[in-house]
Design a protein around this motif. Structure first.
Motif, PDB file in Angstrom:
ATOM      1  N   ASN A 169      26.741  41.222  71.792  1.00  0.00           N
ATOM      2  CA  ASN A 169      27.854  41.229  71.995  1.00  0.00           C
ATOM      3  C   ASN A 169      29.076  41.936  72.793  1.00  0.00           C
ATOM      4  O   ASN A 169      29.080  41.607  74.331  1.00  0.00           O
ATOM      5  CB  ASN A 169      28.909  40.677  71.173  1.00  0.00           C
ATOM      6  CG  ASN A 169      28.217  39.286  71.095  1.00  0.00           C
ATOM      7  OD1 ASN A 169      27.483  38.295  71.502  1.00  0.00           O
ATOM      8  ND2 ASN A 169      28.609  38.911  69.183  1.00  0.00           N
ATOM      9  N   TYR A 170      29.013  43.172  72.834  1.00  0.00           N
ATOM     10  CA  TYR A 170      29.417  44.233  73.692  1.00  0.00           C
ATOM     11  C   TYR A 170      28.873  44.840  74.805  1.00  0.00           C
ATOM     12  O   TYR A 170      29.684  44.731  75.448  1.00  0.00           O
ATOM     13  CB  TYR A 170      29.866  45.507  71.923  1.00  0.00           C
ATOM     14  CG  TYR A 170      30.200  46.659  73.093  1.00  0.00           C
ATOM     15  CD1 TYR A 170      31.755  46.456  72.996  1.00  0.00           C
ATOM     16  CD2 TYR A 170      29.897  47.588  73.134  1.00  0.00           C
ATOM     17  CE1 TYR A 170      32.609  47.938  73.549  1.00  0.00           C
ATOM     18  CE2 TYR A 170      30.317  48.294  73.721  1.00  0.00           C
ATOM     19  CZ  TYR A 170      31.729  48.899  73.930  1.00  0.00           C
ATOM     20  OH  TYR A 170      32.272  50.372  73.944  1.00  0.00           O
ATOM     21  N   GLU A 196      26.754  43.092  76.270  1.00  0.00           N
ATOM     22  CA  GLU A 196      26.588  42.363  76.924  1.00  0.00           C
ATOM     23  C   GLU A 196      28.139  42.426  78.369  1.00  0.00           C
ATOM     24  O   GLU A 196      28.163  42.095  78.911  1.00  0.00           O
ATOM     25  CB  GLU A 196      26.855  40.558  77.050  1.00  0.00           C
ATOM     26  CG  GLU A 196      26.887  39.576  77.801  1.00  0.00           C
ATOM     27  CD  GLU A 196      26.281  38.695  77.806  1.00  0.00           C
ATOM     28  OE1 GLU A 196      25.428  37.443  78.148  1.00  0.00           O
ATOM     29  OE2 GLU A 196      26.615  37.674  76.253  1.00  0.00           O
ATOM     30  N   ASN A 197      29.346  42.359  77.570  1.00  0.00           N
ATOM     31  CA  ASN A 197      30.679  42.467  78.050  1.00  0.00           C
ATOM     32  C   ASN A 197      31.522  43.728  78.017  1.00  0.00           C
ATOM     33  O   ASN A 197      31.822  43.582  79.243  1.00  0.00           O
ATOM     34  CB  ASN A 197      31.570  41.298  76.876  1.00  0.00           C
ATOM     35  CG  ASN A 197      31.108  40.608  77.110  1.00  0.00           C
ATOM     36  OD1 ASN A 197      30.692  39.137  77.063  1.00  0.00           O
ATOM     37  ND2 ASN A 197      30.861  39.568  75.634  1.00  0.00           N
ATOM     38  N   GLU A 198      31.077  44.481  77.527  1.00  0.00           N
ATOM     39  CA  GLU A 198      31.652  46.106  77.826  1.00  0.00           C
ATOM     40  C   GLU A 198      30.993  46.685  78.223  1.00  0.00           C
ATOM     41  O   GLU A 198      31.781  48.345  78.733  1.00  0.00           O
ATOM     42  CB  GLU A 198      32.337  46.149  76.611  1.00  0.00           C
ATOM     43  CG  GLU A 198      33.360  45.314  76.088  1.00  0.00           C
ATOM     44  CD  GLU A 198      34.531  44.872  75.216  1.00  0.00           C
ATOM     45  OE1 GLU A 198      35.204  46.255  75.292  1.00  0.00           O
ATOM     46  OE2 GLU A 198      34.676  44.673  73.798  1.00  0.00           O
ATOM     47  N   GLN A 255      20.546  43.429  81.444  1.00  0.00           N
ATOM     48  CA  GLN A 255      20.183  41.751  81.441  1.00  0.00           C
ATOM     49  C   GLN A 255      18.984  41.717  80.187  1.00  0.00           C
ATOM     50  O   GLN A 255      19.475  40.566  79.827  1.00  0.00           O
ATOM     51  CB  GLN A 255      20.402  41.102  82.678  1.00  0.00           C
ATOM     52  CG  GLN A 255      21.072  39.808  82.647  1.00  0.00           C
ATOM     53  CD  GLN A 255      22.063  39.371  81.997  1.00  0.00           C
ATOM     54  OE1 GLN A 255      22.833  40.109  82.433  1.00  0.00           O
ATOM     55  NE2 GLN A 255      21.451  38.455  80.774  1.00  0.00           N
TER      56      GLN A 255
END
Length: 361
Positions: free
Chosen positions: A82-83, A85-87, A179
């Motif tokens: 999650n981290y 992918e987003n940050e 990705q």
């Protein structure tokens, strides 16, 4: 009497040896904890059986450690995805080299996973050692470099390092980007890597703990050998080493329980390694003193047998002496009677010889 006692003792030892020879792993665990007086008999099975026994214990420990580390890794990957992918900055991997789109080292502090440091630009061993020192002070964490990742866990002895090229080539993976990783994890493709990670963790954990356990057994064995020397007991060091291996049983089980408690409650004991060695040393010394006590008891029994033999011998000698004196007395009496008869016979003959000649007229 002595030969009969010795024969009974030999038969008892044979029965004990047969009983111990047929012991399974769990029975040996029980004997090693609750029947330390059996250590000398267990040691006679040889160093091969002792090493096989401790290896089985270490296998259990390595499985517990590997499962826990794998579970931590799974949580870290799940949370990290999650981290990521987003940050997290963009990154790519190609032919054994990981490149992160960041000019400076990335440092993350996580209460559950520890200190995580990412630096794919450095080749300096000095910088790498500084990063590892930071992670070691924290207790747990990971260092991500361009060619490998280094993991540190409080349940591990030292750090474990994974080379990207070796790990990824085993699954025919030569290149990917941010990705690709996100898609791979979210689609469940990473599950195929968990088995290989578990095997790697198990091999590392087993090797480290087995070598470490043997080292402790050698040290404790030396202490036991010198104790025997002080007590004036003769035993080969190999036998004492075998006894030390069995003496490590409770310590190893406590280590397994400690890992489980640490996993569930995050409970740590600062001087656990000292307690680990102390418990095993106490077990070995207790076994040695029990052995010494048994030898002293057997020596006392032998002395009693010797004393009894001496008493019986003395009684037999006295009986023999009395018998001999009785026979000599009878011989003297017989001789005296014979002499008396001879004397009477001679006396009669002398009387007849002295009668006057006229008495025959």
């Amino acid at each position: 009497m002595a030969s009969e006692d010795k024969k009974n003792t030999i038969e008892e030892k044979k029965e004990e040896y047969k009983e111990l020879k047929g012991l399974g792993f769990f029975k040996k665990v029980k004997y090693s904890i609750f029947n330390i007086e059996k250590y000398p008999e267990l040691a006679t099975e040889g160093i091969g059986k002792a090493l096989t026994y401790i290896a089985k214990l270490v296998v259990i420990l390595a499985v517990v450690l590997s499962v826990w580390t794998l579970y931590q890794t799974y949580q870290m990957i799940d949370e990290g995805t999650n981290y990521l992918e987003n940050e997290f900055p963009d990154f790519s991997y190609s032919d054994g080299t990981l490149t992160v789109d960041s000019q400076e080292a990335l440092i993350f502090d996580n209460e559950q996973f520890g200190k995580i440091i990412v630096d794919t630009n450095t080749d300096s061993e000095e910088n790498i050692n500084q990063y590892l020192n930071q992670i070691n002070k924290y207790g747990i964490g990971a260092l991500v470099l361009k060619n490998r990742v280094v993991l540190k866990n409080i349940t591990m002895i030292g750090e474990v390092s994974y080379n990207y090229q070796e790990s990824f080539n085993s699954v025919n993976l030569t290149e990917f980007n941010k990705q690709d990783v996100v898609n791979y994890v979210q689609n469940g493709g990473i599950n195929s890597l968990y088995f290989s990670v578990f095997i790697s963790l198990f091999i590392y954990s087993f090797s480290m703990y087995f070598i470490n356990t043997l080292w402790y057994a050698m040290i404790i064995g030396i202490v036991g050998y010198f104790t025997m020397w002080i007590l004036k007991m003769k035993m080969r060091y190999v036998a004492v080493f075998n006894m030390a291996v069995y003496a490590l049983t409770l310590s190893t089980i406590l280590n397994i329980l400690y890992l489980i408690v640490n996993i569930i409650f995050n409970f740590t004991i600062e001087y656990f390694s000292i307690m680990y060695v102390t418990v095993a040393t106490i077990y070995l010394l207790a076994a040695i003193f029990i052995l010494k006590t048994d030898l002293m008891k057997k020596q006392a029994e032998v002395m009693k047998i010797v004393e009894a033999q001496q008493i019986v011998k003395k009684e037999l000698e006295e009986q023999e002496k009395e018998k001999k004196e009785e026979e000599e007395k009878k011989e003297r009496q017989k001789k005296d009677k014979k002499d008396e008869k001879e004397e009477k016979k001679n006396s009669k003959g002398s009387v007849k010889h002295d009668e006057p000649e006229g008495s025959n007229a």
